[in-house]
Write an enzyme that holds these catalytic residues in place. Structure first.
Site, PDB file in Angstrom:
ATOM      1  N   ASP A 233      65.994  48.096  14.515  1.00  0.00           N
ATOM      2  CA  ASP A 233      67.249  47.672  13.890  1.00  0.00           C
ATOM      3  C   ASP A 233      67.859  48.928  13.271  1.00  0.00           C
ATOM      4  O   ASP A 233      67.219  49.594  12.456  1.00  0.00           O
ATOM      5  CB  ASP A 233      66.994  46.649  12.779  1.00  0.00           C
ATOM      6  CG  ASP A 233      66.502  45.301  13.327  1.00  0.00           C
ATOM      7  OD1 ASP A 233      66.459  45.144  14.551  1.00  0.00           O
ATOM      8  OD2 ASP A 233      66.160  44.429  12.512  1.00  0.00           O
ATOM      9  N   ASP A 388      69.802  34.215  16.674  1.00  0.00           N
ATOM     10  CA  ASP A 388      69.326  34.319  15.284  1.00  0.00           C
ATOM     11  C   ASP A 388      69.267  32.928  14.661  1.00  0.00           C
ATOM     12  O   ASP A 388      70.121  32.566  13.850  1.00  0.00           O
ATOM     13  CB  ASP A 388      70.284  35.213  14.475  1.00  0.00           C
ATOM     14  CG  ASP A 388      70.384  36.611  15.045  1.00  0.00           C
ATOM     15  OD1 ASP A 388      69.347  37.230  15.302  1.00  0.00           O
ATOM     16  OD2 ASP A 388      71.528  37.091  15.254  1.00  0.00           O
TER      17      ASP A 388
HETATM   18  O1  1PR Z   1      76.027  39.682  16.449  1.00  0.00           O
HETATM   19  O2  1PR Z   1      76.269  40.716  18.686  1.00  0.00           O
HETATM   20  O3  1PR Z   1      76.843  42.004  16.650  1.00  0.00           O
HETATM   21  O4  1PR Z   1      74.507  41.466  17.194  1.00  0.00           O
HETATM   22  C1  1PR Z   1      73.903  41.832  15.997  1.00  0.00           C
HETATM   23  C2  1PR Z   1      72.455  41.935  16.273  1.00  0.00           C
HETATM   24  O5  1PR Z   1      71.825  42.479  15.129  1.00  0.00           O
HETATM   25  C3  1PR Z   1      71.804  40.604  16.568  1.00  0.00           C
HETATM   26  O6  1PR Z   1      70.943  40.768  17.660  1.00  0.00           O
HETATM   27  C4  1PR Z   1      70.997  40.284  15.306  1.00  0.00           C
HETATM   28  O7  1PR Z   1      69.757  39.703  15.652  1.00  0.00           O
HETATM   29  C5  1PR Z   1      70.769  41.651  14.705  1.00  0.00           C
HETATM   30  N1  1PR Z   1      70.802  41.642  13.244  1.00  0.00           N
HETATM   31  C6  1PR Z   1      71.899  41.504  12.491  1.00  0.00           C
HETATM   32  N2  1PR Z   1      71.564  41.606  11.181  1.00  0.00           N
HETATM   33  C7  1PR Z   1      70.252  41.801  11.127  1.00  0.00           C
HETATM   34  C8  1PR Z   1      69.461  41.988   9.912  1.00  0.00           C
HETATM   35  O8  1PR Z   1      68.229  42.127   9.962  1.00  0.00           O
HETATM   36  N3  1PR Z   1      70.110  41.981   8.771  1.00  0.00           N
HETATM   37  N4  1PR Z   1      68.511  42.033  12.768  1.00  0.00           N
HETATM   38  C9  1PR Z   1      69.763  41.832  12.425  1.00  0.00           C
HETATM   39  C10 1PR Z   1      67.801  41.162  13.396  1.00  0.00           C
HETATM   40  C11 1PR Z   1      65.708  40.736  14.031  1.00  0.00           C
HETATM   41  C12 1PR Z   1      64.895  41.430  14.992  1.00  0.00           C
HETATM   42  C13 1PR Z   1      63.684  42.008  14.329  1.00  0.00           C
HETATM   43  C14 1PR Z   1      62.625  41.008  14.604  1.00  0.00           C
HETATM   44  C15 1PR Z   1      61.238  41.520  14.468  1.00  0.00           C
HETATM   45  N5  1PR Z   1      66.543  41.639  13.355  1.00  0.00           N
HETATM   46  O9  1PR Z   1      65.590  42.369  15.654  1.00  0.00           O
HETATM   47  O10 1PR Z   1      63.487  43.235  14.873  1.00  0.00           O
HETATM   48  O11 1PR Z   1      62.803  39.895  13.737  1.00  0.00           O
HETATM   49  O12 1PR Z   1      60.980  41.878  13.171  1.00  0.00           O
HETATM   50  P1  1PR Z   1      59.508  41.823  12.598  1.00  0.00           P
HETATM   51  O13 1PR Z   1      58.589  42.137  13.725  1.00  0.00           O
HETATM   52  O14 1PR Z   1      59.463  42.884  11.549  1.00  0.00           O
HETATM   53  O15 1PR Z   1      59.316  40.443  12.053  1.00  0.00           O
HETATM   54  P2  1PR Z   1      75.987  40.948  17.235  1.00  0.00           P
END
Ligand code: 1PR
Length: 532
Positions: A233, A388
């Site tokens: 991320d 999500d």
């Molecule tokens: O909506 O098309 O612009 O895409 C935004 C992207 O960014 C989406 O794929 C969304 O999942 C991701 N995203 C947005 N905000 C966050 C955040 O964390 N604040 N991250 C985010 C999502 C989830 C996974 C993470 C896993 C594994 N992160 O990518 O890597 O949950 O984590 P872990 O193994 O530590 O539990 P758009």
């Protein structure tokens, strides 16, 4: 060696270029039809659909020179759709003639319970020795396709390697110095680079003087690996530097500051070396930025693809944009910029939810969604939907119209049922759509894979939400990557033993070095599950 590359502008050929350079060779592009005949080594990386490839080749006047070169037996290497283009036609694009050097039609994988497209690492069985596979140690290679050349259709004179995916299919053909692979050597790590290197190396001359091992007895079924994916991320921290961060249930700040877990390019390189089967970058503030202005993210991809030879996915901000000055960019233009920078797949989050809302509203006049536009040009396998979801508990299924499950993890008030609500903008906003509706409509619109996050589990280390994963796997026939919650290698074993997920993704445990990718693979292998 100077390698002549047939780039007809349909997708990511940056990885092929980078692989050639990494192997110490020079790349020139085909600029005119005669270059196809005069090239010393010709490389034809197939990207896009069969119809698109043939249409572009025809439009550029390349069809006849290609046929002539192949029939004359001059060095030729085709990759993926380029193998399929050697046949007379394909079910993917009915009525569009292929190069027709191998008789027969290319077929779609039949419904067999396996996810289509085939995305991932599979074995190959060589049918006979080939100089390109001299020294090949039987490693798994990376495939990504929905269509395949059939054994029945392939003249034994051409057949070089076979793989299985529900049914046997042609993994490689070769006649003299003309070869084509269904797998991607440029995405198959060091094993793939070695095969590519042998095509680009000194001409072995008479093929009969070269020996190589036939890697396993004919007829041995090949087995797909479960993929282990590292996710980064990425966002700017408060000092404006692009950093890899990680949230707890999507909250990436600790004591008010954005967590900084490293630099994206360096970390991706490390995960490649440690055996990651794929790398995913999510630009987590992409929903609010104008992505074509977001040069740092494009630069991250460009630099990563220089020496990371496994598939790269990029998500965050893939949608149409109009900025404050009225500048407009279509989702396809945004995606194209990422493909050119080295992405193999793009992932769509918020915009997929919007597309499904429009679709379900039933507007007959609706504009094609980003999913449809990008899938039509780059193929379904290049379009991932990042979901999500978060749990919404209910006392009984009658309390909601959404697809509901009975859960073994009761809610705060002891509720035994829940549905999974889709969210947008990084989980900030919930929508009236459930995860089953979302994935089913996205698959219909042309998505090729689901990246299934889970806000409740993200960063908790409590293990994957197996109930969610089973629900989504049952709802679609495209591959599903399980994400969020991995806290140990045993969680991956659980994932693959208790669900049919095609891949497992983690972030936090890898970034903090709590568990190494190799340790995950070892645990999974020891449990009798196939890995690369
Ligand atoms: O909506 O098309 O612009 O895409 C935004 C992207 O960014 C989406 O794929 C969304 O999942 C991701 N995203 C947005 N905000 C966050 C955040 O964390 N604040 N991250 C985010 C999502 C989830 C996974 C993470 C896993 C594994 N992160 O990518 O890597 O949950 O984590 P872990 O193994 O530590 O539990 P758009």
């Amino acid at each position: 060696m100077t390698v002549t590359l047939l780039d007809y502008g349909a997708g990511n050929v940056r990885s092929v270029r980078n692989a050639i350079r990494q192997l110490g060779h020079r790349v020139v592009d085909v600029a005119a039809p005669e270059d196809i005949l005069s090239a010393d080594r010709l490389l034809f990386p197939g990207v896009g659909s069969f119809g698109l490839v043939m249409e572009r080749l025809a439009g550029m006047g390349y069809v006849e020179p290609l046929r002539q070169r192949i029939l004359a037996g001059k060095p030729f290497l085709g990759i993926c759709v380029a193998l399929q283009a050697l046949y007379e036609g394909s079910e993917e694009s009915p009525g569009v003639p292929g190069l027709g050097v191998i008789p027969g039609q290319v077929r779609r994988f039949p419904a067999s319970g396996l996810a289509v497209p085939q995305i991932g690492w599979n074995d190959i069985n060589l049918c006979r020795p080939s100089p390109l596979f001299a020294g090949y140690g039987g490693e798994k290679l990376y495939f990504v396709h929905s269509y395949h050349a059939t054994l029945a259709n392939t003249d034994p004179e051409w057949l070089l390697a076979v793989s299985d995916y529900g049914i046997p299919f042609v993994a490689a053909v070769e006649r003299g110095r003309v070869s084509a692979f269904q797998f991607h050597p440029e995405k198959s790590g060091e094993a793939g680079l070695a095969i590519l290197g042998r095509y680009l190396g000194p001409d072995p001359g008479e093929r009969i003087t070269v020996t190589s091992q036939v890697n396993r007895p004919a007829g041995t079924p090949t087995r797909m690996a479960k993929r282990i994916i590292a996710c980064l991320d990425v966002r700017s921290n408060d000092a404006g530097d692009l950093v890899v961060t990680k949230g707890d249930q999507y909250d990436v700040r600790q004591d008010g500051a954005v967590r900084n877990l490293g630099k994206p390019v360096e970390l991706a390189r490390r995960y490649y070396q440690e055996g990651a089967d794929e790398i995913t970058f999510l630009n987590i503030t992409g929903f609010r930025d104008f992505p074509l202005q977001d040069q740092p993210m494009l630069a991250v991809l460009e630099r990563t693809s220089e020496n990371v030879f496994v598939p790269l996915t990029i998500g965050g901000g893939i949608r149409a944009f109009t900025d404050a000055d009225g500048r407009h960019a279509s989702a396809l233009a945004v995606a194209s910029a990422y493909f050119r920078a080295g992405a193999d797949k793009i992932s769509i989050g918020s915009d997929a939810v919007a597309a499904v809302e429009e679709y379900l509203a039933g507007d007959q006049q609706r504009q094609p969604s980003a999913i449809e536009e990008i899938s039509a040009v780059y193929g379904a396998q290049a379009v991932v939907i990042s979901v999500d979801p978060r749990r919404v508990y209910v006392g009984s299924p009658a309390e909601t119209t959404h697809n509901c499950i009975r859960t073994t993890i009761p809610g705060p008030a002891g509720e035994e049922y829940c549905w999974y609500q889709c969210t947008v903008k990084g989980g900030r906003e919930g929508r009236d759509i459930d995860v089953v509706q979302l994935v089913q409509v996205c698959a219909k619109l042309g998505a090729g894979e689901i990246l299934l996050n889970c806000i409740d589990r993200d960063g908790t280390g409590a293990g994957f939400d197996l109930e969610l994963i089973a629900l989504v796997k049952a709802a679609v026939s495209i591959p599903v990557i399980a994400s969020s919650g991995a806290g140990s290698a045993a969680h991956f074993v659980d994932l693959f033993q208790r669900t049919t997920a095609d891949a497992g993704l983690a972030a936090g445990i890898f970034h903090r070095r709590e568990v190494l990718i190799e340790a995950v693979k070892e645990a999974v292998r020891e449990a009798g599950i196939e890995t690369r």
